[in-house]
Design a protein around this motif. Sequence first.
Motif, mmCIF file in Angstrom:
data_model
loop_
_atom_site.group_PDB
_atom_site.id
_atom_site.type_symbol
_atom_site.label_atom_id
_atom_site.label_comp_id
_atom_site.label_asym_id
_atom_site.label_seq_id
_atom_site.Cartn_x
_atom_site.Cartn_y
_atom_site.Cartn_z
ATOM 1 N N ALA A 279 -27.032 -11.040 63.766
ATOM 2 C CA ALA A 279 -27.571 -12.231 63.115
ATOM 3 C C ALA A 279 -27.181 -12.161 61.646
ATOM 4 C CB ALA A 279 -29.085 -12.286 63.264
ATOM 5 N N VAL A 280 -26.477 -13.189 61.178
ATOM 6 C CA VAL A 280 -26.070 -13.269 59.777
ATOM 7 C C VAL A 280 -26.922 -14.353 59.127
ATOM 8 C CG1 VAL A 280 -24.170 -13.699 58.182
ATOM 9 C CG2 VAL A 280 -23.735 -12.517 60.357
ATOM 10 N N VAL A 281 -27.682 -13.973 58.101
ATOM 11 C CA VAL A 281 -28.644 -14.868 57.463
ATOM 12 C C VAL A 281 -28.159 -15.209 56.056
ATOM 13 C CG1 VAL A 281 -31.043 -15.134 56.718
ATOM 14 C CG2 VAL A 281 -30.519 -13.787 58.766
ATOM 15 N N ALA A 282 -27.987 -16.505 55.788
ATOM 16 C CA ALA A 282 -27.546 -16.946 54.467
ATOM 17 C C ALA A 282 -28.135 -18.312 54.161
ATOM 18 C CB ALA A 282 -26.018 -17.016 54.393
ATOM 19 N N GLY B 202 -21.495 -21.104 48.287
ATOM 20 C CA GLY B 202 -20.965 -19.799 47.915
ATOM 21 C C GLY B 202 -21.585 -18.655 48.705
ATOM 22 N N HIS B 203 -22.596 -18.949 49.484
ATOM 23 C CA HIS B 203 -23.233 -17.946 50.334
ATOM 24 C C HIS B 203 -23.049 -18.303 51.809
ATOM 25 C CE1 HIS B 203 -25.052 -15.765 46.987
ATOM 26 N NE2 HIS B 203 -25.041 -16.952 46.414
ATOM 27 N N ALA B 204 -23.137 -19.582 52.142
ATOM 28 C CA ALA B 204 -22.980 -20.004 53.536
ATOM 29 C C ALA B 204 -21.547 -19.795 54.026
ATOM 30 C CB ALA B 204 -23.391 -21.469 53.699
ATOM 31 N N PHE B 205 -20.552 -20.165 53.218
ATOM 32 C CA PHE B 205 -19.160 -20.034 53.668
ATOM 33 C C PHE B 205 -18.729 -18.582 53.852
ATOM 34 C CE2 PHE B 205 -18.278 -24.488 51.906
ATOM 35 C CZ PHE B 205 -18.474 -25.067 53.148
ATOM 36 N N PRO B 206 -19.067 -17.666 52.939
ATOM 37 C CA PRO B 206 -18.748 -16.265 53.225
ATOM 38 C C PRO B 206 -19.460 -15.746 54.476
ATOM 39 C CG PRO B 206 -19.140 -16.537 50.889
ATOM 40 C CD PRO B 206 -19.530 -17.834 51.558
ATOM 41 N N ALA B 207 -20.670 -16.244 54.732
ATOM 42 C CA ALA B 207 -21.384 -15.829 55.942
ATOM 43 C C ALA B 207 -20.672 -16.342 57.191
ATOM 44 C CB ALA B 207 -22.831 -16.325 55.893
ATOM 45 N N ILE B 208 -20.159 -17.569 57.138
ATOM 46 C CA ILE B 208 -19.374 -18.103 58.259
ATOM 47 C C ILE B 208 -18.127 -17.244 58.462
ATOM 48 C CG2 ILE B 208 -17.964 -20.056 59.044
ATOM 49 C CD1 ILE B 208 -20.052 -21.903 57.627
ATOM 50 N N ALA B 209 -17.444 -16.913 57.361
ATOM 51 C CA ALA B 209 -16.245 -16.072 57.460
ATOM 52 C C ALA B 209 -16.579 -14.709 58.061
ATOM 53 C CB ALA B 209 -15.611 -15.914 56.075
ATOM 54 N N LEU B 210 -17.710 -14.142 57.670
ATOM 55 C CA LEU B 210 -18.118 -12.857 58.227
ATOM 56 C C LEU B 210 -18.391 -12.985 59.726
ATOM 57 C CD1 LEU B 210 -18.790 -9.874 57.767
ATOM 58 C CD2 LEU B 210 -21.138 -10.594 57.228
ATOM 59 N N CYS B 211 -19.018 -14.069 60.139
ATOM 60 C CA CYS B 211 -19.253 -14.303 61.570
ATOM 61 C C CYS B 211 -17.931 -14.365 62.325
ATOM 62 C CB CYS B 211 -20.039 -15.597 61.782
ATOM 63 S SG CYS B 211 -21.787 -15.497 61.347
ATOM 64 N N LEU B 212 -16.938 -15.017 61.749
ATOM 65 C CA LEU B 212 -15.621 -15.088 62.396
ATOM 66 C C LEU B 212 -14.994 -13.704 62.525
ATOM 67 C CD1 LEU B 212 -14.228 -18.330 60.715
ATOM 68 C CD2 LEU B 212 -14.954 -18.047 63.109
ATOM 69 N N ARG B 213 -15.177 -12.866 61.505
ATOM 70 C CA ARG B 213 -14.648 -11.491 61.574
ATOM 71 C C ARG B 213 -15.375 -10.684 62.643
ATOM 72 N NH1 ARG B 213 -10.424 -9.961 57.863
ATOM 73 N NH2 ARG B 213 -10.977 -7.898 58.611
ATOM 74 N N PHE B 214 -16.688 -10.835 62.714
ATOM 75 C CA PHE B 214 -17.439 -10.152 63.766
ATOM 76 C C PHE B 214 -16.930 -10.599 65.142
ATOM 77 C CE2 PHE B 214 -21.134 -9.193 60.816
ATOM 78 C CZ PHE B 214 -21.109 -7.820 61.029
ATOM 79 N N PRO C 68 -21.663 -11.679 48.682
ATOM 80 C CA PRO C 68 -20.411 -12.419 48.776
ATOM 81 C C PRO C 68 -19.603 -12.426 47.479
ATOM 82 C CG PRO C 68 -22.212 -13.940 48.501
ATOM 83 C CD PRO C 68 -22.822 -12.562 48.616
ATOM 84 N N HIS C 69 -20.076 -11.721 46.489
ATOM 85 C CA HIS C 69 -19.374 -11.686 45.211
ATOM 86 C C HIS C 69 -18.251 -10.664 45.281
ATOM 87 C CE1 HIS C 69 -22.795 -13.986 43.956
ATOM 88 N NE2 HIS C 69 -23.581 -13.018 44.364
ATOM 89 N N PRO C 70 -17.114 -10.975 44.684
ATOM 90 C CA PRO C 70 -16.004 -10.018 44.746
ATOM 91 C C PRO C 70 -16.322 -8.741 43.977
ATOM 92 C CG PRO C 70 -15.492 -11.814 43.246
ATOM 93 C CD PRO C 70 -16.793 -12.160 43.918
#
Length: 153
Positions: free
Chosen positions: A4-7, A12-24, A119-121
């Motif tokens: 479960a990815v919570v954002a 700037g927080h939702a899109f990195p969470a979506i990207a992380l879900c895609l990686r998972f 999500p910050h670099p």
Amino acid sequence: MRVAVVAGPDPGHAFPAIALCLRFASAGDQPVLLTGTEWLDTARAVGVEAVELAGLDPTQDDDDADAGAKIHRRAARMAVLNVPVLRELQPDLVVSDVITACGGMAAELLGIPWIELSPHPLYLPSRACRRWGADWPRVPGCAAGYGTWSCAR
């Protein structure tokens, strides 16, 4: 692994969470995103299972002028609201965005392991750029400040 990815709903927080879900998902895991309603269709359009993160709307008791209260007091309320959602999802791991502290709190309430997503670099050190947190102001009559930065380089 069910994750479960919570954002929260800030892009700037939702899109990195979506990207992380895609990686998972590409690694064979089963991610589900909990976020604001404005990004549910966006997540689903790229193949990410997404459900509403409960409690994002402020109540009359929330003090948004106090950043600490906004992040932590509201998070405590939201954690309780999201426990049933997480219980139903049965994740093996919760990933909670750095400013969406309710994910980690809800995981704690359920005894689910959790980690924090920032999500910050992460910037590599550079001789040309100041270090993060090292931008000390030059204060009149104070020996610290720019001189301290020069020594720290």
